[in-house]
Design a protein around this motif. Structure first.
Motif, PDB file in Angstrom:
ATOM      1  N   THR A   1       0.840  -1.197   0.000  1.00 35.46           N
ATOM      2  CA  THR A   1       0.000   0.000   0.000  1.00 35.46           C
ATOM      3  C   THR A   1       0.874   1.246   0.000  1.00 35.46           C
ATOM      4  O   THR A   1       1.829   1.331   0.776  1.00 35.46           O
ATOM      5  CB  THR A   1      -0.917   0.020   1.241  1.00 35.46           C
ATOM      6  N   CYS A   2       0.537   2.187  -0.860  1.00 31.97           N
ATOM      7  CA  CYS A   2       1.255   3.453  -0.935  1.00 31.97           C
ATOM      8  C   CYS A   2       0.216   4.568  -0.837  1.00 31.97           C
ATOM      9  O   CYS A   2      -0.647   4.703  -1.711  1.00 31.97           O
ATOM     10  CB  CYS A   2       2.036   3.526  -2.245  1.00 31.97           C
ATOM     11  N   SER A   3       0.269   5.340   0.236  1.00 28.41           N
ATOM     12  CA  SER A   3      -0.710   6.390   0.511  1.00 28.41           C
ATOM     13  C   SER A   3      -0.128   7.761   0.221  1.00 28.41           C
ATOM     14  O   SER A   3       1.073   7.907  -0.007  1.00 28.41           O
ATOM     15  CB  SER A   3      -1.137   6.320   1.987  1.00 28.41           C
ATOM     16  N   ALA A   4      -0.982   8.779   0.268  1.00 27.42           N
ATOM     17  CA  ALA A   4      -0.559  10.159   0.020  1.00 27.42           C
ATOM     18  C   ALA A   4       0.681  10.497   0.845  1.00 27.42           C
ATOM     19  O   ALA A   4       0.745  10.199   2.036  1.00 27.42           O
ATOM     20  CB  ALA A   4      -1.697  11.126   0.346  1.00 27.42           C
ATOM     21  N   GLY A   5       1.682  11.069   0.168  1.00 30.14           N
ATOM     22  CA  GLY A   5       2.933  11.436   0.816  1.00 30.14           C
ATOM     23  C   GLY A   5       3.996  10.355   0.748  1.00 30.14           C
ATOM     24  O   GLY A   5       5.153  10.606   1.074  1.00 30.14           O
ATOM     25  N   GLN A   6       3.632   9.155   0.313  1.00 32.33           N
ATOM     26  CA  GLN A   6       4.595   8.065   0.206  1.00 32.33           C
ATOM     27  C   GLN A   6       5.026   7.897  -1.252  1.00 32.33           C
ATOM     28  O   GLN A   6       4.292   8.264  -2.169  1.00 32.33           O
ATOM     29  CB  GLN A   6       4.006   6.761   0.720  1.00 32.33           C
ATOM     30  N   GLN A   7       6.187   7.312  -1.433  1.00 28.15           N
ATOM     31  CA  GLN A   7       6.689   7.099  -2.788  1.00 28.15           C
ATOM     32  C   GLN A   7       7.274   5.703  -2.918  1.00 28.15           C
ATOM     33  O   GLN A   7       7.558   5.038  -1.930  1.00 28.15           O
ATOM     34  CB  GLN A   7       7.719   8.142  -3.163  1.00 28.15           C
ATOM     35  N   PHE A   8       7.449   5.267  -4.166  1.00 29.68           N
ATOM     36  CA  PHE A   8       8.115   4.009  -4.447  1.00 29.68           C
ATOM     37  C   PHE A   8       8.958   4.190  -5.703  1.00 29.68           C
ATOM     38  O   PHE A   8       8.740   5.111  -6.482  1.00 29.68           O
ATOM     39  CB  PHE A   8       7.115   2.854  -4.601  1.00 29.68           C
ATOM     40  N   GLU A   9       9.948   3.303  -5.868  1.00 32.22           N
ATOM     41  CA  GLU A   9      10.861   3.404  -6.998  1.00 32.22           C
ATOM     42  C   GLU A   9      10.744   2.167  -7.872  1.00 32.22           C
ATOM     43  O   GLU A   9      10.543   1.054  -7.370  1.00 32.22           O
ATOM     44  CB  GLU A   9      12.296   3.571  -6.509  1.00 32.22           C
ATOM     45  N   VAL A  10      10.857   2.391  -9.176  1.00 32.16           N
ATOM     46  CA  VAL A  10      10.764   1.319 -10.157  1.00 32.16           C
ATOM     47  C   VAL A  10      12.026   1.362 -11.014  1.00 32.16           C
ATOM     48  O   VAL A  10      12.397   2.424 -11.528  1.00 32.16           O
ATOM     49  CB  VAL A  10       9.518   1.496 -11.052  1.00 32.16           C
ATOM     50  N   GLU A  11      12.679   0.232 -11.145  1.00 31.72           N
ATOM     51  CA  GLU A  11      13.887   0.157 -11.957  1.00 31.72           C
ATOM     52  C   GLU A  11      13.552   0.272 -13.436  1.00 31.72           C
ATOM     53  O   GLU A  11      12.433  -0.027 -13.855  1.00 31.72           O
ATOM     54  CB  GLU A  11      14.629  -1.148 -11.675  1.00 31.72           C
ATOM     55  N   ALA A  12      14.521   0.682 -14.225  1.00 28.14           N
ATOM     56  CA  ALA A  12      14.360   0.784 -15.674  1.00 28.14           C
ATOM     57  C   ALA A  12      14.144  -0.601 -16.293  1.00 28.14           C
ATOM     58  O   ALA A  12      14.628  -1.607 -15.766  1.00 28.14           O
ATOM     59  CB  ALA A  12      15.600   1.436 -16.281  1.00 28.14           C
TER      60      ALA A  12
END
Length: 92
Positions: free
Chosen positions: A62-73
């Motif tokens: 779960t990713c809520s407002a204010g949170q971030q995640f990273e995705v590799e190329a």
């Protein structure tokens, strides 16, 4: 220059712009979607909440407002939303 992007029959829309690198700001309608990447992406949820499944992970997170995640190329990732979600995505 601002570029308009539209995916999944209009269920995902964004505006792309250049400001210290390429970014997009957009809205994802409720549903489940799979995206592919060509560059590294950092996605910040601005408003709402989404479930995220990264290619290297076996579990939805779960990713809520204010949170971030990273995705590799050169990978794919999935998102599920129960409501409209606003996001900011930075590419590098």
């Amino acid at each position: 220059m601002i570029t308009v992007n539209e995916y999944f029959d209009g269920a995902v829309k964004s505006l792309a712009y250049e400001n210290q690198g390429k970014s997009t700001v957009g809205v994802i309608d409720k549903g489940e979607y799979e995206f592919g990447t060509t560059t590294h992406e950092t996605m910040l949820v601005v408003e709402g909440q989404m479930e995220v499944l990264l290619a290297q992970d076996g579990d939805w997170k779960t990713c809520s407002a204010g949170q971030q995640f990273e995705v590799e190329a050169h990978t794919t990732f999935k998102v599920k939303t129960a409501e409209q979600v606003a996001y900011l995505c930075k590419y590098r």
